[in-house]
Design a protein around this motif. Sequence first.
Motif, PDB file in Angstrom:
ATOM      1  N   PRO A 125     -21.874 -22.507  16.703  1.00  0.00           N
ATOM      2  CA  PRO A 125     -21.399 -21.368  15.901  1.00  0.00           C
ATOM      3  C   PRO A 125     -21.888 -21.397  14.465  1.00  0.00           C
ATOM      4  CG  PRO A 125     -19.634 -22.209  17.280  1.00  0.00           C
ATOM      5  CD  PRO A 125     -20.772 -23.170  17.419  1.00  0.00           C
ATOM      6  N   GLU A 126     -21.949 -22.597  13.854  1.00  0.00           N
ATOM      7  CA  GLU A 126     -22.446 -22.688  12.482  1.00  0.00           C
ATOM      8  C   GLU A 126     -23.923 -22.283  12.418  1.00  0.00           C
ATOM      9  OE1 GLU A 126     -20.685 -24.944  14.008  1.00  0.00           O
ATOM     10  OE2 GLU A 126     -18.824 -24.995  12.830  1.00  0.00           O
ATOM     11  N   ALA A 127     -24.694 -22.700  13.422  1.00  0.00           N
ATOM     12  CA  ALA A 127     -26.113 -22.318  13.448  1.00  0.00           C
ATOM     13  C   ALA A 127     -26.260 -20.813  13.607  1.00  0.00           C
ATOM     14  CB  ALA A 127     -26.829 -23.050  14.586  1.00  0.00           C
ATOM     15  N   LEU A 128     -25.398 -20.200  14.427  1.00  0.00           N
ATOM     16  CA  LEU A 128     -25.479 -18.749  14.615  1.00  0.00           C
ATOM     17  C   LEU A 128     -25.095 -18.003  13.347  1.00  0.00           C
ATOM     18  CD1 LEU A 128     -24.110 -18.148  18.229  1.00  0.00           C
ATOM     19  CD2 LEU A 128     -26.459 -18.484  17.447  1.00  0.00           C
ATOM     20  N   GLU A 129     -24.106 -18.513  12.622  1.00  0.00           N
ATOM     21  CA  GLU A 129     -23.726 -17.866  11.373  1.00  0.00           C
ATOM     22  C   GLU A 129     -24.850 -17.965  10.349  1.00  0.00           C
ATOM     23  OE1 GLU A 129     -21.185 -15.892  10.924  1.00  0.00           O
ATOM     24  OE2 GLU A 129     -20.822 -16.272  13.044  1.00  0.00           O
ATOM     25  N   GLU A 130     -25.511 -19.124  10.322  1.00  0.00           N
ATOM     26  CA  GLU A 130     -26.659 -19.263   9.422  1.00  0.00           C
ATOM     27  C   GLU A 130     -27.785 -18.316   9.831  1.00  0.00           C
ATOM     28  OE1 GLU A 130     -29.934 -22.575   7.892  1.00  0.00           O
ATOM     29  OE2 GLU A 130     -28.227 -23.205   9.130  1.00  0.00           O
ATOM     30  N   ALA A 131     -28.013 -18.198  11.142  1.00  0.00           N
ATOM     31  CA  ALA A 131     -29.044 -17.272  11.628  1.00  0.00           C
ATOM     32  C   ALA A 131     -28.696 -15.830  11.263  1.00  0.00           C
ATOM     33  CB  ALA A 131     -29.202 -17.409  13.146  1.00  0.00           C
ATOM     34  N   ALA A 132     -27.415 -15.464  11.380  1.00  0.00           N
ATOM     35  CA  ALA A 132     -26.994 -14.104  11.034  1.00  0.00           C
ATOM     36  C   ALA A 132     -27.213 -13.828   9.555  1.00  0.00           C
ATOM     37  CB  ALA A 132     -25.525 -13.905  11.403  1.00  0.00           C
ATOM     38  N   ALA A 133     -26.892 -14.817   8.702  1.00  0.00           N
ATOM     39  CA  ALA A 133     -27.094 -14.636   7.261  1.00  0.00           C
ATOM     40  C   ALA A 133     -28.579 -14.515   6.929  1.00  0.00           C
ATOM     41  CB  ALA A 133     -26.477 -15.805   6.499  1.00  0.00           C
TER      42      ALA A 133
END
Length: 373
Positions: free
Chosen positions: A112-120
């Motif tokens: 989830p942290e990687a996905l949030e970074e990808a979204a940003a």
Amino acid sequence: MNRPLSERRSSGTGEKMEAATAELGPAATGGGVAPLGPRAAAVVPERLQRREAERQREAERRRQEKAAQAVQEEQSGFFAAAFSRERAAIEALLGPGPGQAAEEEEDAAGQPEALEEAAARLQGLQKLLTDSVRFLAPYEVRQAQEALSRLQGSLTAKRQQLQPKKRFAFRARRKEAESAPPPASAARLPAVSAPAGQLPAEGEGSGPPLCGFSRAEAQTLELGPSELLQRDVLLADLSDCRVLLRGNPNTLRVRDCRGCTVLCGPVSTSVLVDGCSDCLLVLACQQLRTHRTRDTRIYVQVTSRAMVEDCSGVRFAPYTWSYPGIEGDYESSGLDRGRNNWNLVDDFDWLARDEPSPNWSVIPEQDRITQWD
């Protein structure tokens, strides 16, 4: 004493020649360049000054064009490098690494942290494209937007994979959903995914399955928030229909529709309008591409520049639709409500920058629709 007539004629002729020689100066007698008269002396320098000024202006214009071209090439090169770098970083965050399939459960907590970074990063990449579109060639803009759509589709698919609880919630509500009447009695598209190995068509995402309507005439068709949330929506081959999409789709494609009214909530990524005529479309999205479309009004909020190609009679106005729950849909879509480039449109068939395109126009304020119910 009177001189003979022959002498007087000779003397008169000589006096005239002397006067002409005096006016012409040494050149008449082989003594060099003749000085110009006062009037000619004033005209020639003025003419030379004008010619020199024109030469300097032309040289400055060419210098500025060359400098602008160099700056544009430099900016385009910087954009390409920055975009490629960020895209690779996002793909690394989204794509499976070596051995990830075997360790999927162990690594799930960190995803989830990687996905949030990808979204940003994806949001930053969209902003980079929006800020750079003024000096990019149309094909560069199109390639970048298609890359953004693919990345957004991959991000949505990854998010779906990390939310298994939604499946159980859906199963628990199945009886309730089955007891409720469907919004439309016909033309609903089944939720189907693209065959394995087949790339999605332009304007369609690569993550959640499709939903929407096709081959309907003179109907009112509706989908709600739970049906639309981060789904790819297709409206195809509709005639004289009114379509209400209250919710937050991932993508929207409106294809081969005639005489239809489509009102749609905030779309997370792109909207593609293709082969439509005499339609009224109300859309909010990151990207809007319109192809082969005639005599259509589009009320839009778009955070990048809209694009039209092979279109005529397309008219634009700002997005004005509202419904209960739209604030939550905006929040889940990630769209910036304060940013709207509704009247900034790039026409791929009109390259003249100093003249407006004849293929699209702005709807006068007094002719715009403000009430949709």
